[in-house]
Design an enzyme around this catalytic site. Sequence first.
Site, PDB file in Angstrom:
ATOM      1  N   ASP A 161       1.349  -8.009   2.391  1.00  0.00           N
ATOM      2  CA  ASP A 161       1.395  -6.405   2.121  1.00  0.00           C
ATOM      3  C   ASP A 161       3.121  -6.117   2.131  1.00  0.00           C
ATOM      4  OD1 ASP A 161       0.984  -3.667   1.806  1.00  0.00           O
ATOM      5  OD2 ASP A 161      -0.950  -4.011   3.569  1.00  0.00           O
ATOM      6  N   HIS A 215       0.743  -1.218   0.106  1.00  0.00           N
ATOM      7  CA  HIS A 215      -0.098   0.161   0.374  1.00  0.00           C
ATOM      8  C   HIS A 215       0.154   1.453   0.211  1.00  0.00           C
ATOM      9  CE1 HIS A 215      -0.143  -0.599   4.187  1.00  0.00           C
ATOM     10  NE2 HIS A 215       0.032   1.377   4.128  1.00  0.00           N
ATOM     11  N   SER A 228       4.218   1.940   8.540  1.00  0.00           N
ATOM     12  CA  SER A 228       3.820   1.379   7.047  1.00  0.00           C
ATOM     13  C   SER A 228       5.127   0.740   6.633  1.00  0.00           C
ATOM     14  CB  SER A 228       2.910   1.542   6.333  1.00  0.00           C
ATOM     15  OG  SER A 228       1.631   1.240   6.990  1.00  0.00           O
TER      16      SER A 228
HETATM   17  N1  ARG Z   1      -4.701  -0.137   7.762  1.00  0.00           N
HETATM   18  C1  ARG Z   1      -3.122   0.261   7.556  1.00  0.00           C
HETATM   19  C2  ARG Z   1      -2.590   1.745   7.326  1.00  0.00           C
HETATM   20  O1  ARG Z   1      -3.457   2.461   7.645  1.00  0.00           O
HETATM   21  C3  ARG Z   1      -3.925  -0.070   5.902  1.00  0.00           C
HETATM   22  C4  ARG Z   1      -4.520   0.478   4.766  1.00  0.00           C
HETATM   23  C5  ARG Z   1      -3.969   0.158   3.341  1.00  0.00           C
HETATM   24  N2  ARG Z   1      -5.023  -0.941   3.293  1.00  0.00           N
HETATM   25  C6  ARG Z   1      -6.515  -1.060   2.650  1.00  0.00           C
HETATM   26  N3  ARG Z   1      -6.854  -1.428   3.064  1.00  0.00           N
HETATM   27  N4  ARG Z   1      -7.177   0.370   2.431  1.00  0.00           N
HETATM   28  O2  ARG Z   1      -2.619   2.508   6.048  1.00  0.00           O
HETATM   29  N1  GLU Z   2      -1.036   1.593   7.539  1.00  0.00           N
HETATM   30  C1  GLU Z   2      -0.404   1.953   8.615  1.00  0.00           C
HETATM   31  C2  GLU Z   2       0.668   2.766   7.229  1.00  0.00           C
HETATM   32  O1  GLU Z   2      -0.043   3.224   6.504  1.00  0.00           O
HETATM   33  C3  GLU Z   2       0.002   2.143   9.377  1.00  0.00           C
HETATM   34  C4  GLU Z   2      -1.083   1.066  10.399  1.00  0.00           C
HETATM   35  C5  GLU Z   2      -1.337   2.546  11.475  1.00  0.00           C
HETATM   36  O2  GLU Z   2      -1.965   3.108  11.493  1.00  0.00           O
HETATM   37  O3  GLU Z   2      -0.314   1.633  12.319  1.00  0.00           O
HETATM   38  O4  GLU Z   2       1.437   3.830   7.615  1.00  0.00           O
END
Ligand code: ARG
Ligand code: GLU
Length: 716
Positions: free
Chosen positions: A220, A84, A647
């Site tokens: 990921d 991502h 991330s």
């Molecule tokens: N929750 C994670 C973050 O904050 C992953 C986001 C990307 N993945 C998704 N399914 N949208 O960035």
């Molecule tokens: N998915 C998050 C990012 O893009 C990290 C997850 C979080 O917020 O802990 O940095």
Amino acid sequence: MKNYIRIIALLITTISFAQSGRMYIPSELTQENADEMRTLGMEMTIDDVYSQQDGSIKDAIVHFNGGCTAEVISKQGLLLTNHHCGYGAIQAHSTVEHDYLKDGFWAKSRDQELENPDMTVTFIKRIENITDVVLNGVTATLNEKEKHKIINANLKKITAQVKKENWQDVFTKSFFDGNAYYLFITETFKDIRLVGAPPSSIGKFGADTDNWMFPRHSGDFSLFRIYADKDNKPASYSADNVPYKPIHALPVSLDGVTENDFTLVYGFPGRTHEYLPAVAVDQTVHKVNPAGILVREKALAIVDNYMRKDPKIKIQYASKFASIANYWKKWIGENQGIEKSNAIAKKKAFEQEFTKRIKTKGLSNKYGNLLQDFDKLYAEKEAIAVTRNYLIEVMYRNTELLNFAFRLYQLENTYNKKGTEAFNKAKANLIKSFQAKYKNYSAVVDRAVFKSLTALYKEKVDQAYIPNMLKDVNAAKLTKKVYSKSALTNAASLLKILNIEDPKTLLKKLNKDKGYQIGKSFATLFYDTVNPKYQAINQKIAAVQRQYTKAIMLAFPERQFAPDANSTLRVTYGQVKGYEPKDAVYYKPVSHLGGVIQKYIPGDYEFDVSPRLQQLYKTKDFGSYASKDGKLAVNFLGTNHTTGGNSGSPVLDAHGNLIGLNFDRVWEGTMSDMNYDPKICRNIMVDVRYILFIIDKYAGATNIIKELDFVHPKQQ
Ligand code: ARG
Ligand code: GLU
């Protein structure tokens, strides 16, 4: 003045018990941290983790494109980060014939690696505590404005005088809400090429349904490579550039994890707010978050409906939907977590203890009124904070036409403030960005969103903050007026206006457009009224917060404090651990490929599994990547305190070997941005062996495997 500096210096170096689950500045790790890490299982020294001299683990960590984290995993500059995080680059290289998002991408040789024009990665060469020098001349009797003037002048002087090589950069940041300052010497590389990415069915398995959740089964990750000039220095893209030779590349462990193993996460967490008073958390949870959740819920329902009906719209809106849904879901989890863990009541109890201690220490005169000041200021802030959130969510984030108008308004401002030349430059950039945006724009979808959100805005926001155009008619009428006439509803008609040569004529034409008119009235509302009001009160709050954060450290000298995240390099240590999301339910810390197969829904956009992966599962062809029980681990949980920006962060074992890749947090623990609770806050990581399995067995990219340096720390 001397006292002030002494106290600050004392605070920063306070020797007391450390706490895992915090984001520490790597250059400030103390003996207490070392002791605690050793108790948790670490077998390195602090110098192995961070050293001002070259050669520690920090030399393998980069800030990836200003947002995520990545790490060097081979002597030829190979970088590992999340899928991502590389998503934009992977998408940019994708066409209908070569859909790398859908099918994945693997460079089987150097010449197949793909350049990414604006991508950068930044190494941190050195961190210096400059608090004393920055606060030199700042006394208690000065007012806020005078203080800031001195601080800014000091910062300017320090950055101008700092010793660095000419290819290096320098920046400074404030910590502990303005009680400390640090300086960073950096090296930024600009030739970063895409090396590999799994298909989205692996890299984004579970998509929005599984996002922020465990049990999770996502691969990921994506791979890039840093290129440097022939002297191994940063350089813009050139065919003559060569793979960067790193100071340190992370060895990769093939031994996997079990519960209670030590984990260290190294990276660039974005923002946390641990020292907020209860009243602020209360406002976020009960007033500000609900506004954002409500707006996004409405927008997402509408977009989802169209995406399900129309495959073209599905592609156009997939990425936008995911990013809107990401924080929508996070805020819901955050609110539930704060509620369930009684965080506000606990903060209030903490504040009582704080008040008692301040009194005992004879500091009431100085710090005795802070909590009352907060109460007053947050009460004053509430209405404008909620209005501002509605405005941003409706105008900027969720209604595309209003967002386009917002950018056009900034363009008009550029002309008014800076003249023709600046205008033309900004216009050219805007046209380029519009071309990309309109490719994924559907006026039908946006019209439905506009209608719903402007109606909601009118219902929720005080009369004083409703543009006349919306006050006079109902939202349905306004929608009809705007979307039947505005040139902003499609690229061609907007370009026709933007291509008018004379700025004055162009702007005159633009100002007759109904879509621009409503967008501009929202934008002026934001710039002229709502935001200044919000910022004015925020400045007052920031001054109190600076005092409060300092007072907390004085009141609790036995504790070690870590500053809130601010997009600078941090380490957080912990252990592999499961958790109890609710009564009688326990989540084990490791998920497996079998779970991917259990979730498989043929043809589904979130849970499809490719025939190849199914086949590999059936034949159990996991090579050396399987655990002792013969299963293939996919994701695992830890107690590291992480946030957005972490991330792509590497997860290291007791010896500094790579065991995983951080990518998310569990839903029950997303409140950790305001209230880290070791009982239920967990970060989610990809097991590095799953990454290797996908590269090796799934993609057959053995060229990448050959670059890596494998170790077996548990077999020694
Ligand atoms: N929750 C994670 C973050 O904050 C992953 C986001 C990307 N993945 C998704 N399914 N949208 O960035
Ligand atoms: N998915 C998050 C990012 O893009 C990290 C997850 C979080 O917020 O802990 O940095």
